[in-house]
Design a protein around this motif. Structure first.
Motif, PDB file in Angstrom:
ATOM      1  N   VAL A 107       4.797 103.162  21.563  1.00 18.30           N
ATOM      2  CA  VAL A 107       5.469 101.855  21.506  1.00 18.30           C
ATOM      3  C   VAL A 107       5.960 101.621  20.070  1.00 18.30           C
ATOM      4  O   VAL A 107       7.062 101.127  19.838  1.00 18.30           O
ATOM      5  CB  VAL A 107       4.532 100.725  21.987  1.00 18.30           C
ATOM      6  N   PHE A 108       5.126 102.025  19.101  1.00 18.69           N
ATOM      7  CA  PHE A 108       5.529 101.949  17.694  1.00 18.69           C
ATOM      8  C   PHE A 108       6.499 103.077  17.337  1.00 18.69           C
ATOM      9  O   PHE A 108       7.430 102.901  16.566  1.00 18.69           O
ATOM     10  CB  PHE A 108       4.284 102.012  16.800  1.00 18.69           C
ATOM     11  N   LEU A 109       6.275 104.225  17.912  1.00 19.89           N
ATOM     12  CA  LEU A 109       6.990 105.475  17.635  1.00 19.89           C
ATOM     13  C   LEU A 109       6.392 106.216  16.436  1.00 19.89           C
ATOM     14  O   LEU A 109       7.071 106.487  15.444  1.00 19.89           O
ATOM     15  CB  LEU A 109       8.503 105.262  17.447  1.00 19.89           C
ATOM     16  N   GLY A 110       5.110 106.516  16.549  1.00 24.75           N
ATOM     17  CA  GLY A 110       4.492 107.352  15.524  1.00 24.75           C
ATOM     18  C   GLY A 110       2.991 107.194  15.500  1.00 24.75           C
ATOM     19  O   GLY A 110       2.460 106.178  15.928  1.00 24.75           O
ATOM     20  N   CYS A 111       2.337 108.225  14.998  1.00 24.49           N
ATOM     21  CA  CYS A 111       0.888 108.184  14.816  1.00 24.49           C
ATOM     22  C   CYS A 111       0.617 107.640  13.410  1.00 24.49           C
ATOM     23  O   CYS A 111       1.548 107.345  12.667  1.00 24.49           O
ATOM     24  CB  CYS A 111       0.328 109.598  14.971  1.00 24.49           C
ATOM     25  N   PRO A 112      -0.634 107.516  12.995  1.00 24.43           N
ATOM     26  CA  PRO A 112      -0.898 107.045  11.621  1.00 24.43           C
ATOM     27  C   PRO A 112      -0.226 107.923  10.559  1.00 24.43           C
ATOM     28  O   PRO A 112       0.253 107.418   9.542  1.00 24.43           O
ATOM     29  CB  PRO A 112      -2.419 107.121  11.514  1.00 24.43           C
ATOM     30  N   TRP A 113      -0.189 109.233  10.795  1.00 25.18           N
ATOM     31  CA  TRP A 113       0.456 110.118   9.819  1.00 25.18           C
ATOM     32  C   TRP A 113       1.916 109.725   9.657  1.00 25.18           C
ATOM     33  O   TRP A 113       2.437 109.605   8.557  1.00 25.18           O
ATOM     34  CB  TRP A 113       0.386 111.600  10.262  1.00 25.18           C
ATOM     35  N   GLN A 274      11.592  95.857  16.528  1.00 25.47           N
ATOM     36  CA  GLN A 274      10.854  94.779  17.190  1.00 25.47           C
ATOM     37  C   GLN A 274       9.466  94.677  16.568  1.00 25.47           C
ATOM     38  O   GLN A 274       8.525  95.350  16.984  1.00 25.47           O
ATOM     39  CB  GLN A 274      10.802  95.042  18.700  1.00 25.47           C
ATOM     40  N   HIS A 275       9.388  93.790  15.549  1.00 23.12           N
ATOM     41  CA  HIS A 275       8.209  93.769  14.684  1.00 23.12           C
ATOM     42  C   HIS A 275       6.904  93.536  15.431  1.00 23.12           C
ATOM     43  O   HIS A 275       5.892  94.163  15.148  1.00 23.12           O
ATOM     44  CB  HIS A 275       8.378  92.699  13.596  1.00 23.12           C
ATOM     45  N   VAL A 276       6.934  92.586  16.379  1.00 23.79           N
ATOM     46  CA  VAL A 276       5.703  92.260  17.103  1.00 23.79           C
ATOM     47  C   VAL A 276       5.158  93.496  17.807  1.00 23.79           C
ATOM     48  O   VAL A 276       3.958  93.774  17.768  1.00 23.79           O
ATOM     49  CB  VAL A 276       5.957  91.133  18.133  1.00 23.79           C
ATOM     50  N   TRP A 277       6.068  94.272  18.406  1.00 25.37           N
ATOM     51  CA  TRP A 277       5.603  95.417  19.202  1.00 25.37           C
ATOM     52  C   TRP A 277       5.327  96.634  18.333  1.00 25.37           C
ATOM     53  O   TRP A 277       4.523  97.491  18.705  1.00 25.37           O
ATOM     54  CB  TRP A 277       6.556  95.688  20.368  1.00 25.37           C
ATOM     55  N   ASN A 278       5.952  96.697  17.164  1.00 24.65           N
ATOM     56  CA  ASN A 278       5.542  97.729  16.204  1.00 24.65           C
ATOM     57  C   ASN A 278       4.096  97.476  15.785  1.00 24.65           C
ATOM     58  O   ASN A 278       3.278  98.403  15.707  1.00 24.65           O
ATOM     59  CB  ASN A 278       6.442  97.702  14.962  1.00 24.65           C
ATOM     60  N   PHE A 279       3.804  96.204  15.558  1.00 24.93           N
ATOM     61  CA  PHE A 279       2.441  95.821  15.165  1.00 24.93           C
ATOM     62  C   PHE A 279       1.460  96.072  16.313  1.00 24.93           C
ATOM     63  O   PHE A 279       0.434  96.749  16.145  1.00 24.93           O
ATOM     64  CB  PHE A 279       2.424  94.340  14.754  1.00 24.93           C
ATOM     65  N   PHE A 327       6.749 106.468  33.032  1.00 23.59           N
ATOM     66  CA  PHE A 327       6.640 105.065  33.439  1.00 23.59           C
ATOM     67  C   PHE A 327       7.537 104.136  32.612  1.00 23.59           C
ATOM     68  O   PHE A 327       7.528 102.927  32.823  1.00 23.59           O
ATOM     69  CB  PHE A 327       5.183 104.573  33.277  1.00 23.59           C
ATOM     70  N   GLY A 328       8.256 104.684  31.641  1.00 23.15           N
ATOM     71  CA  GLY A 328       9.096 103.820  30.802  1.00 23.15           C
ATOM     72  C   GLY A 328       8.286 102.936  29.871  1.00 23.15           C
ATOM     73  O   GLY A 328       8.601 101.770  29.655  1.00 23.15           O
ATOM     74  N   LEU A 329       7.214 103.473  29.323  1.00 24.20           N
ATOM     75  CA  LEU A 329       6.371 102.710  28.403  1.00 24.20           C
ATOM     76  C   LEU A 329       6.782 102.959  26.951  1.00 24.20           C
ATOM     77  O   LEU A 329       6.559 102.116  26.085  1.00 24.20           O
ATOM     78  CB  LEU A 329       4.893 103.105  28.565  1.00 24.20           C
ATOM     79  N   ALA A 330       7.347 104.136  26.699  1.00 28.28           N
ATOM     80  CA  ALA A 330       7.659 104.531  25.324  1.00 28.28           C
ATOM     81  C   ALA A 330       8.889 103.795  24.829  1.00 28.28           C
ATOM     82  O   ALA A 330       9.810 103.513  25.597  1.00 28.28           O
ATOM     83  CB  ALA A 330       7.879 106.035  25.254  1.00 28.28           C
ATOM     84  N   SER A 331       8.895 103.487  23.538  1.00 24.42           N
ATOM     85  CA  SER A 331      10.060 102.843  22.931  1.00 24.42           C
ATOM     86  C   SER A 331      11.123 103.887  22.627  1.00 24.42           C
ATOM     87  O   SER A 331      10.871 105.097  22.680  1.00 24.42           O
ATOM     88  CB  SER A 331       9.645 102.143  21.634  1.00 24.42           C
ATOM     89  N   SER A 332      12.300 103.388  22.298  1.00 27.97           N
ATOM     90  CA  SER A 332      13.386 104.238  21.805  1.00 27.97           C
ATOM     91  C   SER A 332      14.004 103.466  20.634  1.00 27.97           C
ATOM     92  O   SER A 332      13.591 102.333  20.375  1.00 27.97           O
ATOM     93  CB  SER A 332      14.416 104.446  22.913  1.00 27.97           C
ATOM     94  N   GLY A 337      10.239 100.080  25.676  1.00 26.57           N
ATOM     95  CA  GLY A 337      10.600 100.499  27.021  1.00 26.57           C
ATOM     96  C   GLY A 337      10.379  99.367  28.013  1.00 26.57           C
ATOM     97  O   GLY A 337       9.699  98.381  27.710  1.00 26.57           O
ATOM     98  N   PRO A 338      10.939  99.507  29.244  1.00 25.16           N
ATOM     99  CA  PRO A 338      10.867  98.412  30.225  1.00 25.16           C
ATOM    100  C   PRO A 338       9.434  97.975  30.557  1.00 25.16           C
ATOM    101  O   PRO A 338       9.203  96.807  30.846  1.00 25.16           O
ATOM    102  CB  PRO A 338      11.575  98.989  31.450  1.00 25.16           C
ATOM    103  N   TYR A 339       8.492  98.906  30.536  1.00 28.21           N
ATOM    104  CA  TYR A 339       7.108  98.546  30.866  1.00 28.21           C
ATOM    105  C   TYR A 339       6.161  98.711  29.676  1.00 28.21           C
ATOM    106  O   TYR A 339       4.955  98.786  29.851  1.00 28.21           O
ATOM    107  CB  TYR A 339       6.618  99.360  32.073  1.00 28.21           C
ATOM    108  N   GLY A 340       6.735  98.795  28.492  1.00 30.33           N
ATOM    109  CA  GLY A 340       5.927  99.021  27.295  1.00 30.33           C
ATOM    110  C   GLY A 340       4.966  97.876  26.998  1.00 30.33           C
ATOM    111  O   GLY A 340       3.808  98.087  26.648  1.00 30.33           O
ATOM    112  N   ILE A 341       5.440  96.646  27.177  1.00 29.25           N
ATOM    113  CA  ILE A 341       4.630  95.482  26.812  1.00 29.25           C
ATOM    114  C   ILE A 341       3.403  95.344  27.718  1.00 29.25           C
ATOM    115  O   ILE A 341       2.278  95.241  27.212  1.00 29.25           O
ATOM    116  CB  ILE A 341       5.508  94.208  26.769  1.00 29.25           C
ATOM    117  N   PRO A 342       3.585  95.351  29.060  1.00 33.18           N
ATOM    118  CA  PRO A 342       2.375  95.302  29.896  1.00 33.18           C
ATOM    119  C   PRO A 342       1.423  96.469  29.628  1.00 33.18           C
ATOM    120  O   PRO A 342       0.202  96.290  29.701  1.00 33.18           O
ATOM    121  CB  PRO A 342       2.908  95.348  31.335  1.00 33.18           C
TER     122      PRO A 342
END
Lengths: 363, 72
Positions: A107-113, A274-279, A327-332, A337-342
């Motif tokens: 959803v953020f598009l990345g791991c801690p690294w 999308q700052h809220v969802w990056n967080f 499932f369309g959870l990942a961001s781009s 994505g359409p179901y990323g938030i739930p």
């Protein structure tokens, strides 16, 4: 007294952070995607795509860095007699944590690294990701203070410790048997990307050798990005944090030298604003990593030294990537994505359930 | 008497949490910690020293280490 491990000293961990900080932007220069010289979550997602576990055609590539991480750690563990095959500490819980860690990370598009590498490349959105990561790990430390644990491992057969390294070796063999064919989306059983981040990669053997080197050093130094924040919050200890900070610093300097530092929020590579969802995405990932006892990189290094439970976490992440894209959870770059938030909400509920209920004192 | 902490089979950060608990709450001057990985050995040693304790001895034992810590 056993021989002192230099890499476990303060200068050792700083040195390893420095080396990773230099090598990651270099991998980007050699072909890896923007601010993605090394990203454990993204690369496991690409592996998931290469295997056809999801069919997002822009993120399919068998990343040799990941293979190198596990095998490099395995080599170090054998040389220094630290290979200890062990299993049995809540494997199914670790699988679920791995899957939701991946869902949050994508959803953020990345791991801690990659959070650190994005910061070091000037991507302002990563500030939100880093804050989310710290927030998620902080929640994890509250559970740890209240007795949360996944129970004890048991020593087991060497074969069990070899399973993930052998899987990785198998992936490498597949890559060599079915190499990428220009303008072909499939080679034998493996999927390849023709465009997008999956089509951007450093040469196979360069990536593999750097992966092996990083895996070796990280096994010796116990480098862990989640542990860096956790130990600072939980114990006020800055040992791992010093490696974490040297990684950002040297990645930043290397990016400056290579002309890869581009400050801003909009139009950053493989990122959205999308700052809220990056967080929130990274908070979910941070919580899952904290509950599982290691960042995604550390889980690979532990797998290399025989930890079968860490291996299950890795497989959870690879399967989680399949769910994320199917499932369309990942961001781009266009946003979540359409179901990323739930999915993030459900992920939090699952992690909180695990955190609240697995508090039996270790006996 | 020494307080004994068995952190074998537990992953980060449990061995450190248990050791620090024993240092803070235990009445005994000596704490013996059993761990089964080199990572835990390093982490426990580092944590004990950060609390101003002395790591008197680290000796290999079965599939791991026995760490003896003394409080001042």
């Amino acid at each position: 007294m056993p021989v002192k491990n230099f890499f476990a000293t303060r200068w050792g961990i700083i040195g390893v952070g420095t080396i990773i900080g230099i090598l990651a932007p270099l991998l980007q220069k050699l072909g890896n995607p923007g601010n993605m010289g090394i990203c454990v979550a993204c690369f496991e997602r690409d592996i998931s795509g290469a295997l056809g576990l999801h069919r997002a055609d822009v993120v399919q590539y068998m990343r040799p860095e990941i293979i190198g991480f596990v095998l490099g750690s395995l080599i170090a563990a054998y040389i220094f007699k630290e290979f200890r095959p062990r299993v049995g500490s809540s494997p199914i819980v670790r699988f679920v944590l791995g899957a939701f860690a991946m869902i949050g990370a994508l959803v953020f598009l990345g791991c801690p690294w990659r959070t650190l590498l994005r910061l070091a490349g000037g991507d302002g959105n990563a500030i939100l990701g880093l804050l989310g990561l710290i927030f998620g790990i902080w929640i994890g430390t509250l559970f740890l203070k209240n007795g949360y644990n996944l129970g004890r491992t048991q020593p087991t057969h060497t074969t069990a410790g070899w399973m993930l390294p052998l899987i990785m070796l198998g992936f490498l063999v597949l890559m060599i048997v079915f190499p990428q064919i220009p303008n072909e989306a499939k080679s034998g059983v493996l999927f390849y990307s023709l465009k997008g981040p999956g089509a951007m990669h450093a040469p196979l053997f360069v990536a593999l050798i750097i992966g092996l080197g990083v895996g070796f050093l990280a096994q010796r130094s116990r480098f862990c990005t989640m542990g860096a924040i956790r130990d600072a919050v939980l114990f006020g200890q800055t040992h791992l944090l010093s490696g974490f900070i040297s990684l950002i610093l040297f990645a930043f300097l290397t990016n400056l030298v290579l002309g890869q530092f581009k400050p801003g929020f909009a139009g950053q590579p493989v990122a959205h604003t999308q700052h809220v969802w990056n967080f929130a995405g990274m908070a979910l990932a941070g919580l899952a990593f904290a509950l599982a006892g290691g960042c995604p990189g550390r889980q690979l290094f532990l797998s290399g030294e025989g930890d079968g439970d860490a291996a299950i976490f890795v497989l959870g992440m690879i399967v989680g990537a399949g769910f994320s894209h199917n499932f369309g959870l990942a961001s781009s770059p266009n946003g979540v994505g359409p179901y990323g938030i739930p999915a993030v909400v459900i992920g939090f509920l699952v992690c909180l359930f695990i955190g609240f209920t697995m508090r039996k004192k270790a006996v | 008497m020494a307080t004994t902490v068995d952190a074998r089979g537990l992953s980060c950060p449990q061995p450190v949490i248990m050791t620090l608990d024993a240092i803070k709450k235990g009445k005994d001057k000596e704490i013996i910690v059993f761990v089964d990985t080199d990572t835990s050995k390093e982490n426990v040693t580092r944590a004990a020293e950060s609390q101003g304790c002395r790591v008197k001895d680290v000796s290999p034992e079965k599939e791991g280490y026995r760490i003896t810590i003394t409080k001042d």
